[in-house]
Design an enzyme around this catalytic site. Structure first.
Site, PDB file in Angstrom:
ATOM      1  N   TYR A   1      37.413  34.490  46.100  1.00 38.97           N
ATOM      2  CA  TYR A   1      37.581  33.368  46.587  1.00 38.97           C
ATOM      3  C   TYR A   1      36.802  32.981  47.836  1.00 38.97           C
ATOM      4  O   TYR A   1      36.237  32.025  48.245  1.00 38.97           O
ATOM      5  CB  TYR A   1      38.904  32.708  46.863  1.00 38.97           C
ATOM      6  CG  TYR A   1      39.820  32.606  45.384  1.00 38.97           C
ATOM      7  CD1 TYR A   1      39.140  31.615  44.559  1.00 38.97           C
ATOM      8  CD2 TYR A   1      40.845  33.258  44.715  1.00 38.97           C
ATOM      9  CE1 TYR A   1      39.767  31.223  43.403  1.00 38.97           C
ATOM     10  CE2 TYR A   1      41.219  32.657  43.799  1.00 38.97           C
ATOM     11  CZ  TYR A   1      40.737  31.805  42.990  1.00 38.97           C
ATOM     12  OH  TYR A   1      40.846  31.529  41.587  1.00 38.97           O
TER      13      TYR A   1
ATOM     14  N   GLU B   1      53.339  57.562  29.631  1.00 36.08           N
ATOM     15  CA  GLU B   1      52.494  56.568  29.570  1.00 36.08           C
ATOM     16  C   GLU B   1      53.175  55.163  29.782  1.00 36.08           C
ATOM     17  O   GLU B   1      52.658  54.272  30.085  1.00 36.08           O
ATOM     18  CB  GLU B   1      51.745  56.765  28.112  1.00 36.08           C
ATOM     19  CG  GLU B   1      50.792  55.492  27.949  1.00 36.08           C
ATOM     20  CD  GLU B   1      49.985  55.609  26.542  1.00 36.08           C
ATOM     21  OE1 GLU B   1      49.928  56.863  26.138  1.00 36.08           O
ATOM     22  OE2 GLU B   1      49.444  54.547  26.192  1.00 36.08           O
TER      23      GLU B   1
ATOM     24  N   ASP C   1      51.002  58.645  24.393  1.00 35.78           N
ATOM     25  CA  ASP C   1      50.780  58.722  23.205  1.00 35.78           C
ATOM     26  C   ASP C   1      49.753  59.640  22.353  1.00 35.78           C
ATOM     27  O   ASP C   1      48.830  59.960  23.145  1.00 35.78           O
ATOM     28  CB  ASP C   1      50.330  57.011  22.626  1.00 35.78           C
ATOM     29  CG  ASP C   1      51.324  56.219  22.718  1.00 35.78           C
ATOM     30  OD1 ASP C   1      52.551  56.304  22.894  1.00 35.78           O
ATOM     31  OD2 ASP C   1      50.871  54.964  22.889  1.00 35.78           O
TER      32      ASP C   1
END
Ligand SMILES: Nc1ncnc2c1ncn2[C@@H]1O[C@H](COP(=O)(O)OP(=O)(O)OP(=O)(O)O)[C@@H](O)[C@H]1O
Ligand SMILES: [Mg+2]
Lengths: 565, 394
Positions: free
Chosen positions: B126, B222, B274
């Protein structure tokens, strides 16, 4: 094509099937079957009254050509009110241009469309042409298949002798009003005013009014037709037709007024050079059809087959005539009238297997590259123009010539499909675009390699106007309404070559143009971003404003130099 | 390692960096970011460019290439090290825009450091809206330039005054984090056993933290879902451990936190993710050896002592886990890793494991263990696994 028109020239008998073979000749079912009939239950066959040969014979009779066309008006381009208005204007304007050019006069046309009622218009077309001899006026405007162009092979807009009388017939059918014609053949001669109606049963003119009038122009013709129609701008509009006519005929001047506009539109002349006058030629043997050949042999005054071939056709020397006869095992001295059907067929085959010189091409009058450019420049505001006129070529014994032009950039819309203008013998073709050999040729080219975008099976997109013209002594239209050109392989090939040449020129223009744009962009980059390097370095290092300016100027200079180096 | 902090970052990268001052900086003021020597580096580079221009030469900035193809894996040192390749950005007509934007970003950084201020990546984007033609149109553009600047100065972006928006990770279990009150400077003892069903959030800057713990190991997880389950059932009590949730690919702060904790307390780090190519090659690999994108920082943002608890491809077989077929992206990722990832390629065990995964063409989530009962992971899987940590994948 010729054969099918010859057939139509004689009255069509009801039992004869349509042999034209072109898909546009199909009769619409609505004509023969009212829609409500479909709803009704089918009567069992037993209760139906059977026809006998005798009862049918009582109803079998000649159908006049005008009766036939008044029932099948779509064949001539009068299928709906909007198209009817366009076709009417077109037939009159085409005739005026033909007449002027034949007489060697630079055409000045006045075209007026006056709204009478919501769906009723009066079309007035006035030319400065040679005028029409008094005695001819009734037949020209009140009889179908009466004209000067059908029997000569040379490039002209009209070819069938149907156009203007059909428009008059349509006007009469839809409004009951006669076609009005004013014509003068030269200064000092009287101006004749006629009101004519066509008797469709007899295909013969009925003169309603015939008088001499006061009329200013020294020579020329004015045709007025009142008809049911609708006037709308946009695609397929009369406005489009007039604009395109002006592009393809930069030597003509048109004053055009339409309903709802304050004053008339002046389409100025872009060139005061008349197109070269096309010479009439005899048909080439390769173009003749068997039926036509048989008829020609029957009608010819020449009594020997060899001489007949030499006299009626172009490019047949006595040696060629001998060769043909020998090939057909016919004597050169045989009487053409007594040639049997089987023999005629042999003759026909022999013609096509004999090597005959291509027809002369002076029957053609192409627009020419210079004139195409002047027409495009006159009417289209673009950045780049190019045009190509191919050398003449032959399909089925008919000489033809293809030309293409292209305008790019400027005010042309950049994100739409290109605008394709098709012309045949300088006449804009507006309907049946997809059936036309010209459009097929455009679609068959990969325009992406010329710098345009194009999705599969579509016209290319980009700020482009494509102009394609085919000139021929006999343009092979797909139907009598003369809206689409048939795709003979020779024609398709020439179209492709012409378009590709334009494409290549366009591509090289786009390339140089892009380079220039990039150059411009780079320059603006330097202007835009270098000050920010100055700002950032000054913020970090805290030097003075003048030091910043010096830095920016130095850097600009360094980059400019390296860019141009 | 920790003691070196960031002060010698330039030297640590093997180059006697012209930017990096020898004298140490008061690390306390800005945490790890040695504000002053970064400032000097910024000035020096600006000076350099300025001089070049006045000498009518085109200035050049050299950036290390930020990609996996430009890292080396040093097993002894334990992380991805940046290889030598650099891209050169010479100021030309074509690069003038990026060049200007880069310099303005550097100038913004200088302003932030001088004012002891910070800006998030989004805020920096910005701020650029004031730069007229030099503004960024999209945040990814400004992020890239920021990453370039970071790599150019070979510093952590926090040292440039830019802070990430992302959350660091969650912690629960046998750990007391010692932080300091911003106002009073007084030590704050944060007991991670006392968050109930909640957790302690890893702050963006972790360099000032100290730790007290009696835990046997750190279990890095995770998914938030699995973390929740273990927290809810006070698994850390039972296993005497610290639980840390990464929530996907670990942030720099999360990696740094685990690294400092494990280094200072000498406890092992076990990773539980996973059983799929993403969990292995993206999450675990990044935690352990760092990423290709910010390779100049990997030395600090990696956890070389981490090892892989599960879910291993073999687990899928051994525990008869429900699976999903590998998607095309999974297959591509796995093949890429075998072919291009220097860490995976270094370890035959990993190549074998990933090849097994590819052969089965399936993947299994952590939570697939729930097939055998919701608490099977606590009662059976983890205890079984933890009995043989030597069998964890490297
Ligand atoms: N404005 C005109 N000035 C001079 N002669 C004209 C004019 N309009 C028509 N004619 C003559 O009248 C004939 C018939 O015109 P018509 O439009 O019916 O047929 P065409 O032009 O020969 O063929 P097509 O049916 O293809 O238009 C023309 O061949 C031409 O000789
Ligand atoms: Mg005509």
């Amino acid at each position: 094509m010729i054969a099918s028109f010859m057939d139509l020239g004689a009255p069509v008998s009801s039992s004869k099937s349509r042999s034209g073979g072109s898909p546009q000749l199909d009769f619409p079912d609505m004509e023969s079957l009212p829609p409500e009939a479909k709803e009704e239950p089918v009567e069992p066959p037993e209760t139906r009254k059977r026809e006998t040969a005798e009862s049918m014979a009582r109803r079998q009779r000649e159908i006049s050509i005008s009766e036939f066309f008044s029932k099948n008006r779509h064949l001539l381009g009068f299928d709906n009110p909007r198209k009817a208005l366009l076709t009417t204007v077109k037939e009159a304007v085409d005739n005026s241009l033909d007449a002027c050019e034949d007489a060697g006069i630079l055409p000045s046309l006045k075209v007026e469309i006056i709204q009478i009622e919501e769906e009723r218009f009066r079309v007035c077309v006035e030319d400065n042409g040679p005028g029409i001899v008094k005695a001819q006026i009734p037949k020209i405007f009140g009889k179908l298949l009466y004209g000067s162009k059908f029997h000569t092979l040379k490039q002209s807009r009209g070819q069938q002798g149907i156009g203007i009388s059909a428009a008059g017939m349509y006007g009469l059918l839809t409004t009951g009003k006669s076609i009005a014609v004013t014509s003068r053949t030269g200064p000092g001669k009287p101006a004749h005013y006629y009101e004519i109606q066509i008797d469709t049963r007899k295909n013969a003119p009925q003169v309603i009014t015939d008088r001499v009038v006061e009329w200013e122009p020294p020579h020329g013709t004015r045709v007025e037709i009142e008809l049911a129609g609708t006037y709308k701008k946009g695609r397929h509009s009369v406005d489009d037709y007039i604009r395109q006519t002006a592009i393809a005929n930069p030597h003509c001047e048109i004053v055009f007024s339409v309903p709802g506009e304050d004053g008339p539109l002046h389409l100025e002349r872009g060139s005061s050079v008349l197109p070269p006058e096309p010479k009439a030629i005899k048909p080439h043997p390769y173009g003749v059809e068997l039926g036509v050949l048989i008829r020609m042999m029957k009608e010819s005054p020449v009594r020997q087959l060899g001489a007949f071939l030499q006299k009626e056709f172009s490019r047949v020397s006595s040696r060629v005539a001998q060769e043909i006869c020998g090939e057909a095992s016919l004597k050169t001295r045989a009487n053409p009238r007594s040639i049997a059907a089987g023999e005629a067929e042999r003759l026909y085959r022999a013609i096509n297997s004999t090597k005959i010189m291509s027809p002369a091409t002076n029957c053609l009058s192409p627009i020419g590259e210079e004139q195409i450019l002047s027409g495009l420049k006159k009417e289209i505001d673009a950045d780049f123009y190019t045009a190509v006129t191919r050398s003449p070529s032959v399909y089925r014994g008919n000489p033809f010539q293809v030309e293409a032009g292209l305008a790019y950039g400027g005010t042309l819309p950049g994100d739409e499909l290109v605008e394709l203008m098709r012309f045949a013998n300088r006449v804009p073709l507006q309907y049946q675009q997809s059936a036309c050999a010209i459009s097929k040729a455009v679609l068959g080219i990969d325009w992406r390699s010329y710098g345009l975008s194009q999705s599969k099976g579509a016209l290319p997109a980009g700020p482009v106007l494509l102009f394609v013209h085919i000139a021929s002594a006999w343009v092979p239209f797909t139907s009598e309404s003369k809206e689409a050109v048939a795709a003979y392989p020779e024609i398709t090939r020439e179209l492709r070559l012409a378009l590709q040449e334009c494409g290549r020129k366009l591509a090289s223009h786009i390339r140089t143009h892009r380079r220039a744009a990039e150059e411009q962009k780079k320059r603006s980059y330097i202007e835009k971003y270098i000050p920010h390097i100055g700002i950032a370095l000054r913020e970090i290092l805290g030097f003075s404003e003048s030091a910043e300016n010096r830095l920016v100027e130095t850097l600009k200079d360094v980059l400019e130099r390296s860019r141009t180096a | 390692m920790v003691a070196r902090g960031f002060r010698t970052i330039g030297a640590a990268n093997g180059k006697q960096d012209r930017f990096m001052a020898k004298k140490s900086v008061s690390a306390e003021k800005r945490g790890p970011s040695g504000g002053k020597n970064v400032l000097e580096a910024i000035r020096a580079s600006a000076q350099d460019i300025h001089k070049k221009i006045l000498a009518r030469k085109k200035p050049t900035m050299k950036f290390p290439v930020r990609s996996l193809s430009n890292v080396r894996y040093h097993p002894q040192r334990g992380f991805f090290e940046i290889a030598g390749r650099k891209k050169e950005r010479t100021l030309t007509v074509n690069t003038v825009k990026t060049f200007a934007q880069t310099l303005r970003m550097v100038s913004l950084s200088k302003e932030l450091i001088e004012n002891d201020d910070i800006a998030t990546k989004r805020e920096a984007y910005y701020v650029s809206k004031n730069w007229e033609e030099a503004r960024f149109n999209e945040q990814p553009e400004s992020d890239t330039v920021m990453d370039d600047v970071e790599a150019y100065f070979a510093v952590n972006r926090e040292q440039l005054g830019f802070i990430p928006e992302e959350k660091g990770g969650d912690v629960a279990g046998r750990l007391v984090v010692i932080d300091h009150d911003r106002d009073t400077g007084k030590a704050l003892r944060i007991d991670c056993t006392r968050f109930g069903s909640g957790a302690y959030s890893i702050p963006i800057s972790v360099e000032q933290l100290e730790f007290e713990t009696g835990a046997d190991f750190i279990l890095v997880i995770e998914t938030a879902g699995m973390f929740q389950r273990l927290v809810k059932h006070n698994y850390w009590k039972k296993a005497n451990c610290i639980l840390i949730s990464m929530g996907g690919v670990p942030t720099r702060a999360c990696r740094r936190f685990i690294r400092r904790l494990a280094d200072s307390k000498k406890i092992p780090v076990y990773v539980f993710v996973d059983g799929d190519p993403y969990g292995i090659t993206n999450i675990y690999r990044t935690l352990k050896v760092g990423s290709g994108n910010a390779a100049h920082l990997n030395e600090f943002f990696c956890v070389p002592q981490a090892s892989f608890l599960g879910i291993t491809p073999q687990d899928i077989v051994d525990y008869r886990l429900p699976t999903h077929p590998l998607k095309d992206v999974d297959i591509k990722r796995a093949r890429d890793a075998i072919k291009n990832d220097p860490f995976i390629r270094h370890h035959k065990e990993w190549i074998r494991a990933i090849e097994l995964l590819l052969k089965m063409s399936v993947r299994a989530e952590q939570q697939a263990l729930a097939k055998h009962g919701l608490n099977y992971v606590i009662d059976t899987y983890l205890p079984e696994k933890l009995r043989r940590p030597e069998r964890f994948l490297p």
